[in-house]
Structure formats: structure tokens, C-alpha cells
Design a protein around this motif. Structure first.
Motif, PDB file in Angstrom:
ATOM      1  N   ALA A  58       0.833  -1.208   0.000  1.00  0.00           N
ATOM      2  CA  ALA A  58       0.000   0.000   0.000  1.00  0.00           C
ATOM      3  C   ALA A  58       0.864   1.253   0.000  1.00  0.00           C
ATOM      4  O   ALA A  58       1.824   1.361   0.763  1.00  0.00           O
ATOM      5  CB  ALA A  58      -0.920  -0.004   1.222  1.00  0.00           C
ATOM      6  N   GLY A  59       0.534   2.182  -0.873  1.00  0.00           N
ATOM      7  CA  GLY A  59       1.235   3.457  -0.926  1.00  0.00           C
ATOM      8  C   GLY A  59       2.623   3.400  -1.520  1.00  0.00           C
ATOM      9  O   GLY A  59       3.353   4.384  -1.463  1.00  0.00           O
ATOM     10  N   ARG A  60       3.002   2.274  -2.131  1.00  0.00           N
ATOM     11  CA  ARG A  60       4.363   2.155  -2.661  1.00  0.00           C
ATOM     12  C   ARG A  60       4.344   1.791  -4.139  1.00  0.00           C
ATOM     13  O   ARG A  60       3.293   1.525  -4.725  1.00  0.00           O
ATOM     14  CB  ARG A  60       5.163   1.116  -1.873  1.00  0.00           C
ATOM     15  CG  ARG A  60       5.459   1.533  -0.438  1.00  0.00           C
ATOM     16  CD  ARG A  60       6.296   0.498   0.281  1.00  0.00           C
ATOM     17  NE  ARG A  60       7.607   0.343  -0.315  1.00  0.00           N
ATOM     18  CZ  ARG A  60       8.666   1.095  -0.002  1.00  0.00           C
ATOM     19  NH1 ARG A  60       8.539   2.063   0.877  1.00  0.00           N
ATOM     20  NH2 ARG A  60       9.835   0.886  -0.565  1.00  0.00           N
ATOM     21  N   THR A  61       5.535   1.784  -4.727  1.00  0.00           N
ATOM     22  CA  THR A  61       5.708   1.462  -6.142  1.00  0.00           C
ATOM     23  C   THR A  61       6.725   0.333  -6.268  1.00  0.00           C
ATOM     24  O   THR A  61       7.789   0.388  -5.635  1.00  0.00           O
ATOM     25  CB  THR A  61       6.212   2.691  -6.920  1.00  0.00           C
ATOM     26  OG1 THR A  61       5.275   3.763  -6.756  1.00  0.00           O
ATOM     27  CG2 THR A  61       6.355   2.381  -8.401  1.00  0.00           C
ATOM     28  N   VAL A  62       6.394  -0.671  -7.058  1.00  0.00           N
ATOM     29  CA  VAL A  62       7.324  -1.769  -7.327  1.00  0.00           C
ATOM     30  C   VAL A  62       7.629  -1.772  -8.824  1.00  0.00           C
ATOM     31  O   VAL A  62       6.829  -1.312  -9.643  1.00  0.00           O
ATOM     32  CB  VAL A  62       6.753  -3.135  -6.878  1.00  0.00           C
ATOM     33  CG1 VAL A  62       6.501  -3.139  -5.386  1.00  0.00           C
ATOM     34  CG2 VAL A  62       5.462  -3.465  -7.627  1.00  0.00           C
ATOM     35  N   THR A  63       8.795  -2.293  -9.166  1.00  0.00           N
ATOM     36  CA  THR A  63       9.227  -2.297 -10.563  1.00  0.00           C
ATOM     37  C   THR A  63       9.508  -3.715 -11.039  1.00  0.00           C
ATOM     38  O   THR A  63       9.879  -4.591 -10.252  1.00  0.00           O
ATOM     39  CB  THR A  63      10.493  -1.436 -10.740  1.00  0.00           C
ATOM     40  OG1 THR A  63      11.538  -1.953  -9.896  1.00  0.00           O
ATOM     41  CG2 THR A  63      10.220   0.013 -10.368  1.00  0.00           C
ATOM     42  N   HIS A  64       9.337  -3.891 -12.340  1.00  0.00           N
ATOM     43  CA  HIS A  64       9.585  -5.179 -12.985  1.00  0.00           C
ATOM     44  C   HIS A  64      10.164  -4.893 -14.365  1.00  0.00           C
ATOM     45  O   HIS A  64       9.680  -4.009 -15.081  1.00  0.00           O
ATOM     46  CB  HIS A  64       8.283  -5.978 -13.092  1.00  0.00           C
ATOM     47  CG  HIS A  64       8.411  -7.237 -13.904  1.00  0.00           C
ATOM     48  ND1 HIS A  64       9.227  -8.283 -13.532  1.00  0.00           N
ATOM     49  CD2 HIS A  64       7.811  -7.613 -15.080  1.00  0.00           C
ATOM     50  CE1 HIS A  64       9.135  -9.247 -14.436  1.00  0.00           C
ATOM     51  NE2 HIS A  64       8.287  -8.866 -15.381  1.00  0.00           N
ATOM     52  N   THR A  65      11.230  -5.600 -14.745  1.00  0.00           N
ATOM     53  CA  THR A  65      11.892  -5.343 -16.022  1.00  0.00           C
ATOM     54  C   THR A  65      11.666  -6.496 -17.002  1.00  0.00           C
ATOM     55  O   THR A  65      11.532  -7.659 -16.592  1.00  0.00           O
ATOM     56  CB  THR A  65      13.406  -5.132 -15.829  1.00  0.00           C
ATOM     57  OG1 THR A  65      13.967  -6.270 -15.174  1.00  0.00           O
ATOM     58  CG2 THR A  65      13.675  -3.880 -15.006  1.00  0.00           C
ATOM     59  N   VAL A  66      11.621  -6.135 -18.263  1.00  0.00           N
ATOM     60  CA  VAL A  66      11.424  -7.102 -19.346  1.00  0.00           C
ATOM     61  C   VAL A  66      12.467  -6.823 -20.420  1.00  0.00           C
ATOM     62  O   VAL A  66      12.638  -5.671 -20.841  1.00  0.00           O
ATOM     63  CB  VAL A  66      10.003  -6.990 -19.944  1.00  0.00           C
ATOM     64  CG1 VAL A  66       9.843  -7.929 -21.131  1.00  0.00           C
ATOM     65  CG2 VAL A  66       8.950  -7.282 -18.886  1.00  0.00           C
ATOM     66  N   ASP A  67      13.167  -7.872 -20.862  1.00  0.00           N
ATOM     67  CA  ASP A  67      14.147  -7.749 -21.940  1.00  0.00           C
ATOM     68  C   ASP A  67      13.523  -8.185 -23.271  1.00  0.00           C
ATOM     69  O   ASP A  67      12.750  -9.148 -23.321  1.00  0.00           O
ATOM     70  CB  ASP A  67      15.387  -8.598 -21.645  1.00  0.00           C
ATOM     71  CG  ASP A  67      16.200  -8.059 -20.479  1.00  0.00           C
ATOM     72  OD1 ASP A  67      16.876  -8.864 -19.823  1.00  0.00           O
ATOM     73  OD2 ASP A  67      16.145  -6.841 -20.229  1.00  0.00           O
ATOM     74  N   TRP A  68      13.883  -7.476 -24.321  1.00  0.00           N
ATOM     75  CA  TRP A  68      13.416  -7.815 -25.670  1.00  0.00           C
ATOM     76  C   TRP A  68      14.627  -8.209 -26.510  1.00  0.00           C
ATOM     77  O   TRP A  68      15.623  -7.494 -26.560  1.00  0.00           O
ATOM     78  CB  TRP A  68      12.689  -6.628 -26.290  1.00  0.00           C
ATOM     79  CG  TRP A  68      12.228  -6.848 -27.701  1.00  0.00           C
ATOM     80  CD1 TRP A  68      11.662  -7.961 -28.214  1.00  0.00           C
ATOM     81  CD2 TRP A  68      12.327  -5.908 -28.776  1.00  0.00           C
ATOM     82  NE1 TRP A  68      11.383  -7.798 -29.548  1.00  0.00           N
ATOM     83  CE2 TRP A  68      11.781  -6.537 -29.920  1.00  0.00           C
ATOM     84  CE3 TRP A  68      12.808  -4.606 -28.900  1.00  0.00           C
ATOM     85  CZ2 TRP A  68      11.708  -5.908 -31.165  1.00  0.00           C
ATOM     86  CZ3 TRP A  68      12.731  -3.972 -30.119  1.00  0.00           C
ATOM     87  CH2 TRP A  68      12.183  -4.620 -31.240  1.00  0.00           C
ATOM     88  N   ASP A  69      14.540  -9.355 -27.158  1.00  0.00           N
ATOM     89  CA  ASP A  69      15.689  -9.871 -27.925  1.00  0.00           C
ATOM     90  C   ASP A  69      15.739  -9.344 -29.360  1.00  0.00           C
ATOM     91  O   ASP A  69      16.493  -9.857 -30.182  1.00  0.00           O
ATOM     92  CB  ASP A  69      15.673 -11.405 -27.934  1.00  0.00           C
ATOM     93  CG  ASP A  69      14.397 -11.963 -28.553  1.00  0.00           C
ATOM     94  OD1 ASP A  69      13.581 -11.172 -29.070  1.00  0.00           O
ATOM     95  OD2 ASP A  69      14.209 -13.196 -28.496  1.00  0.00           O
ATOM     96  N   ARG A  70      14.944  -8.338 -29.702  1.00  0.00           N
ATOM     97  CA  ARG A  70      14.887  -7.695 -31.011  1.00  0.00           C
ATOM     98  C   ARG A  70      14.176  -8.546 -32.064  1.00  0.00           C
ATOM     99  O   ARG A  70      14.075  -8.139 -33.216  1.00  0.00           O
ATOM    100  CB  ARG A  70      16.293  -7.328 -31.524  1.00  0.00           C
ATOM    101  CG  ARG A  70      17.010  -6.245 -30.718  1.00  0.00           C
ATOM    102  CD  ARG A  70      18.359  -5.957 -31.332  1.00  0.00           C
ATOM    103  NE  ARG A  70      19.083  -4.901 -30.637  1.00  0.00           N
ATOM    104  CZ  ARG A  70      19.504  -3.779 -31.218  1.00  0.00           C
ATOM    105  NH1 ARG A  70      19.256  -3.567 -32.500  1.00  0.00           N
ATOM    106  NH2 ARG A  70      20.172  -2.875 -30.538  1.00  0.00           N
ATOM    107  N   ARG A  71      13.713  -9.713 -31.674  1.00  0.00           N
ATOM    108  CA  ARG A  71      13.021 -10.545 -32.650  1.00  0.00           C
ATOM    109  C   ARG A  71      11.584 -10.080 -32.826  1.00  0.00           C
ATOM    110  O   ARG A  71      10.955  -9.592 -31.898  1.00  0.00           O
ATOM    111  CB  ARG A  71      13.032 -12.006 -32.211  1.00  0.00           C
ATOM    112  CG  ARG A  71      14.420 -12.623 -32.168  1.00  0.00           C
ATOM    113  CD  ARG A  71      14.330 -14.082 -31.732  1.00  0.00           C
ATOM    114  NE  ARG A  71      15.652 -14.686 -31.637  1.00  0.00           N
ATOM    115  CZ  ARG A  71      15.874 -15.946 -31.251  1.00  0.00           C
ATOM    116  NH1 ARG A  71      14.834 -16.723 -30.915  1.00  0.00           N
ATOM    117  NH2 ARG A  71      17.091 -16.415 -31.184  1.00  0.00           N
TER     118      ARG A  71
END
Length: 274
Positions: free
Chosen positions: A221-234
Motif C-alpha cells: 500500500a502506498g508504494r511502487t514496485v518495478t519489474h523489467t522485461v528484456d526484448w531480444d529484437r526478434r
């Protein structure tokens, strides 16, 4: 002597007698002033309040008055409590544990952030890596509209052969910690080429996800979480159909995200030439 008794001069004698009288009066006044100054400056001439010459007697004793019956004042001057040790120790012990903050709040647990120690409810929010929870977690699902999603490219441009990395940030504006699904089918990322002035889709996370299913992340509650995604250019094609073999060409691209109940602003990036 005759001139003293009978003044000689062009003016009447009465004028000369008046001048002499004024001069004698001034002389007498001056003598009186000198005598008064000499007598008042004598240190031994006066007497004290007790009748002894010069006031040389012992000083009178002072008797203290009755003591008050009220409570003593314990605060420091100015009405401000200077005992920082008590207040600082309490606040630091509650929210300053970095290990507790990272474990239960999903945040970075820095600077004594109370949200990191009590489950993440911090007034100013906070950002930290997302914590994945199992499908059977007792956390409630984040209600539509309770969370906000933003997307960005980690870098504005990528060198040839470098994989672009995208960051999803989920902010929980409610007072209840919940879980959000950021799987490739729930939080859909789309990359489109915009070099020709048209929005030509090149890749989408929901076309043929390598890790299908849900990705449940805890959002305190009241916070921000992050998540990353890699793209292989395909390139990709719907329903895992065979896409064009050539990778994405150098140029300008638009990154978009779709999430239930949220409107997400797009971001842009470039793939550089050799």
C-alpha cells in the motif's frame, strides 16, 4: 581710588555701577558652585542607611520567600523537548531496519522508511524491486483503478546487438497491500516502428510468451514496485505464428503497455545503426 568710587567714562556712572554689580554677583555664584562641588565629592562625608559613616556597615541579610507547591518545570527552555535520544531511538528502531523493509515491504528499506517495515504503507511512497508471490497467496487482487502503471525504456538508445530493456512500475495508491498480475498476457507490452510515420507493430508480449501464465507481484500500500522485461529484437506474430526472420531494423520505436483499469503513457527509444 577715585576712579573706583566715581567711574570715569563717556557713559553715565549708573551704568558702570550696574556692570560692577553684575560682575560681583557672577563671582559670588561661581564661588558657591566650587564650594558645593568640593563638599559633595567627599567620600567620607556621607552616612549609610544604618547611620554609620560612609555606609560601611554589613549588608542586610536576604530571607528567601516561601517555596511554591506546584510541580517543577521539566521542559527545556523554549518549550522544545531536547531529548533526541528517546525520539530518535524509537523512530530508527521501528523503520530503520533495511532487512525488514526489503523483506516485508517490497521496498528498498532505506533511510528509516516506515513503509518498508510495516508492510509498505508510506506516505511519500517508495520504489523497490517487485516481490513475486505464489498463485495461492492470501493477498487480495489489486482492484481495477487502485494501481497505476508506467512504462519506460531503461535507455533512450541501444547499440547494435544490445537487447532493449523495459521497466514496468506499478504504484498502489490504496491503503491495502495487494497483488498484481504483470504476466505477458495481463500487462501487454507492444513495440512498434515509427520511422515511416506509421505505427507498425514489430513485437508484442502476448503473441507468443516464452513463460506463459501469470506473474503475481506484491504491491504494498502506498508504494511502487518495478519489474523489467528484456526484448531480444526478434519480431513476433499472434498465436505463435512464424514471424519474419529478420530482426528489428535500426530506427525509432514506440513502447506501449496495456493493463486492466489503467491508462499507460507510451515511451520511445532507438535502435542504433552499426
Amino acid at each position: 581710588m577715585g576712579s573706583l568710587r566715581n567711574p570715569v567714562g563717556p557713559l553715565p556712572s549708573s551704568i558702570y555701577w550696574r556692570r560692577r554689580a553684575v560682575a560681583m554677583l557672577l563671582f559670588a555664584l561661581l564661588a558657591l558652585l566650587i564650594a558645593w562641588a568640593v563638599s559633595s565629592g567627599d567620600p567620607g562625608g556621607g552616612t549609610g542607611d544604618d547611620g554609620k559613616p560612609g555606609g560601611a556597615g554589613p549588608a542586610p541579610s536576604i530571607t528567601p520567600g516561601p517555596s511554591g507547591s506546584g510541580p517543577a518545570i521539566s521542559e527545556q527552555p523554549g518549550g522544545r523537548d531536547e531529548s533526541d535520544g528517546t525520539g530518535g531511538g524509537t523512530g530508527g528502531g521501528t523503520g530503520g531496519d533495511a532487512g525488514t523493509g526489503a523483506e516485508t515491504g517490497g521496498g528498498d528499506g532505506k533511510n528509516g522508511d516506515p513503509g518498508a517495515a510495516n508492510g509498505g504503507a508510506a506516505n511519500g511512497g517508495g520504489t523497490g524491486p517487485a516481490e513475486q508471490v505464489p498463485a495461492g497467496s492470501s493477498l487480495p487482487d489489486c482492484a481495477p483503478g487502485a494501481v497505476e502503471l508506467t512504462v519506460r525504456s531503461v535507455k533512450p538508445a541501444y547499440a547494435p546487438g544490445e537487447k532493449p530493456r523495459f521497466e514496468l512500475a506499478v504504484h498502489n495508491g490504496s491503503s491495502v497491500t495487494c497483488k498484481a498480475d504483470l504476466g505477458p498476457r495481463a500487462a501487454v507490452l507492444t513495440v512498434s516502428s515509427i520511422d515511416d510515420g506509421e505505427n507498425d507493430k514489430v513485437w508484442s508480449s502476448k503473441d507468443c510468451p516464452t513463460a506463459g501464465g501469470s506473474l503475481l507481484l506484491k504491491v504494498p500500500a502506498g508504494r511502487t514496485v518495478t519489474h523489467t522485461v528484456d526484448w531480444d529484437r526478434r519480431r513476433s506474430a499472434p498465436q505463435c505464428a512464424t514471424p519474419p526472420a529478420a530482426p528489428a531494423a535500426p530506427g525509432s520505436y514506440l513502447l506501449e503497455a496495456a493493463f486492466p483499469g489503467a491508462s499507460v503513457a507510451p515511451a520511445s527509444f532507438r535502435l542504433e545503426k552499426d
